[in-house]
Write an enzyme that holds these catalytic residues in place. Structure first.
Site, PDB file in Angstrom:
ATOM      1  N   HIS A   1       6.829  -1.438  -4.782  1.00  0.00           N
ATOM      2  CA  HIS A   1       6.155  -2.234  -3.737  1.00  0.00           C
ATOM      3  C   HIS A   1       7.203  -3.076  -3.024  1.00  0.00           C
ATOM      4  O   HIS A   1       7.825  -3.949  -3.649  1.00  0.00           O
ATOM      5  CB  HIS A   1       5.106  -3.159  -4.366  1.00  0.00           C
ATOM      6  CG  HIS A   1       3.998  -2.399  -5.038  1.00  0.00           C
ATOM      7  ND1 HIS A   1       2.860  -1.986  -4.365  1.00  0.00           N
ATOM      8  CD2 HIS A   1       3.863  -1.952  -6.306  1.00  0.00           C
ATOM      9  CE1 HIS A   1       2.070  -1.323  -5.204  1.00  0.00           C
ATOM     10  NE2 HIS A   1       2.659  -1.284  -6.391  1.00  0.00           N
TER      11      HIS A   1
ATOM     12  N   HIS B   1      -3.498   5.696  -8.982  1.00  0.00           N
ATOM     13  CA  HIS B   1      -3.679   4.531  -9.850  1.00  0.00           C
ATOM     14  C   HIS B   1      -4.932   4.839 -10.666  1.00  0.00           C
ATOM     15  O   HIS B   1      -6.042   4.645 -10.205  1.00  0.00           O
ATOM     16  CB  HIS B   1      -3.859   3.255  -9.018  1.00  0.00           C
ATOM     17  CG  HIS B   1      -4.014   2.026  -9.863  1.00  0.00           C
ATOM     18  ND1 HIS B   1      -3.169   0.937  -9.782  1.00  0.00           N
ATOM     19  CD2 HIS B   1      -4.916   1.712 -10.834  1.00  0.00           C
ATOM     20  CE1 HIS B   1      -3.538   0.022 -10.663  1.00  0.00           C
ATOM     21  NE2 HIS B   1      -4.596   0.457 -11.309  1.00  0.00           N
TER      22      HIS B   1
HETATM   23  O1  DOR Z   1       0.055  -5.154 -11.068  1.00  0.00           O
HETATM   24  C1  DOR Z   1      -0.023  -4.487 -10.055  1.00  0.00           C
HETATM   25  N1  DOR Z   1       0.398  -4.960  -8.860  1.00  0.00           N
HETATM   26  N2  DOR Z   1      -0.567  -3.280 -10.126  1.00  0.00           N
HETATM   27  C2  DOR Z   1      -0.818  -2.545  -9.033  1.00  0.00           C
HETATM   28  O2  DOR Z   1      -1.320  -1.470  -9.170  1.00  0.00           O
HETATM   29  C3  DOR Z   1      -0.542  -3.097  -7.680  1.00  0.00           C
HETATM   30  C4  DOR Z   1       0.502  -4.104  -7.724  1.00  0.00           C
HETATM   31  C5  DOR Z   1       0.586  -4.915  -6.454  1.00  0.00           C
HETATM   32  O3  DOR Z   1       0.608  -4.305  -5.369  1.00  0.00           O
HETATM   33  O4  DOR Z   1       0.681  -6.143  -6.539  1.00  0.00           O
HETATM   34 ZN    ZN Z   2       1.880  -0.214  -7.970  1.00  0.00          ZN
END
Ligand code: DOR
Ligand code: ZN
Length: 337
Positions: free
Chosen positions: A15, A135
């Site tokens: 991300h 996911h």
């Molecule tokens: O903990 C997480 N954060 N899991 C996810 O699937 C998305 C991610 C986020 O984009 O913050």
């Molecule tokens: Zn993720």
């Protein structure tokens, strides 16, 4: 061993966000990795080619001269047009499917799981050779969500045998077992799920910087993940799921889910793999398997790590990393292109 070289390390679940956060975190990944699979869960999510191009340009701008290839993804929609997918198939590496509302910025994801409804997009992806990243969590009890999703993975794997399906950030022994039941199932494993269990998150004082989705599970689950990571099982690859949130969004009632690991990922992986006598397999876990699974050829980059302490900063910009203020036994000593 006091030195290890990792060639073309890849982070196949990353991300990078947007705006100021992108500017601050993208250079950190670009420094140590040769490429990364970029998640599309922005607000709004990346669902068309103009959004994808402009996001890729903003990533490239944030990275500057660093040699790092952003492997782009689209946010899954069940009604993507086949001609549209054919026209973008060279520019995307995968499509990411989120169940609606399961995690950060996933409100526009899939409701229910009616395979017939998903079929137009999935059929086209299968024909065009576009991998599907999922996911995989149900909306059930938080510790059972991943396990409850496995029958959906299996139905998809059966219905679309030519579609490569990547079970993202697996956290349970059940998911590890499912991997070998279907030829077209693969998985990413994060650093934090190799390191922690639910005890580290909530067994003592609550640790918001270790709170993520899927939540870390039991010791036996971590054991199963470690086993396939340490042997570099050919169907698993490293994907950090490094998910930065500003400190005030983590240290708050309603703590955002996500662990920020990008800048410590390689030193921490080397430290862990060394501890378990698995260093010889790290190259495959952190690069070769992903290259083979996705058929990608990332830019040349040799990252040398040395057995010298890395003191993890308290913060990178607004974000508190995993192991903030602590020491890792290995650090990056040079990068060669
Ligand atoms: O903990 C997480 N954060 N899991 C996810 O699937 C998305 C991610 C986020 O984009 O913050
Ligand atoms: Zn993720």
């Amino acid at each position: 061993m006091t030195e290890i070289v990792l060639n073309e390390p890849l982070d196949m679940h990353l991300h990078l966000r947007d705006g100021k956060m992108l500017q601050s975190v993208a250079p950190l990944s670009a420094y140590s990795f040769s490429g990364g699979l970029i998640m599309p869960n922005l607000i709004p999510p990346i669902t068309d080619i103009d959004m994808l191009h402009s996001y890729r340009d903003r990533i490239k701008q944030a990275i500057g001269d660093e040699k790092f290839l952003p492997y782009m993804t689209l946010f899954f929609k069940s009604n993507y047009d086949r001609d549209f997918l054919a026209s973008v198939s060279d520019e995307i590496t995968a499509i990411k499917l989120y169940p609606a509302g399961i995690t950060t910025n996933s409100e526009g994801g899939v409701q229910g799981f009616d395979i017939d409804e998903l079929s137009p997009t999935l059929g086209a992806m299968s024909d065009l050779g576009i991998p599907l990243c999922i996911h995989g969590e149900s909306s059930g009890f938080v510790m059972d969500r991943e396990k409850e999703f496995i029958p959906i993975y299996e139905s998809l794997a059966r219905a679309f045998p030519n579609l490569k399906i990547v079970m993202e950030h697996i956290t349970t022994a059940n998911s590890v077992e499912a991997l070998d039941r279907y030829e077209n199932l693969y998985a990413t494993i994060t650093l934090h799920h190799l390191l922690i269990t639910l005890d580290d998150v909530a067994g003592g004082m609550l640790q918001p910087h270790l709170f993520c989705k899927p939540i870390a599970k039991r010791p036996e689950d971590r054991e199963a993940l470690r086993r396939v990571a340490f042997e570099a099982h050919p169907k698993v690859m490293f994907g950090s799921d490094s998910a930065p949130h500003p400190q005030n969004a983590k240290e708050a009632p309603g703590c955002a889910a996500g662990v920020f690991t990008a800048p410590i990922a390689l030193p921490a992986l080397v430290t862990l793999f060394e501890e378990y006598g698995a260093l010889d397999n790290l190259q495959r876990f952190v690069s070769d398997n992903a290259k083979a699974i996705y058929g990608i050829n990332p830019p040349t980059k040799a990252v040398t790590l040395t057995k010298e302490l890395m003191k993890v900063p308290q913060k990178y910009g607004e974000v508190v990393p995993m192991y903030a203020g602590e020491e890792l036994s290995w650090s990056i000593s040079s990068i060669n292109y």
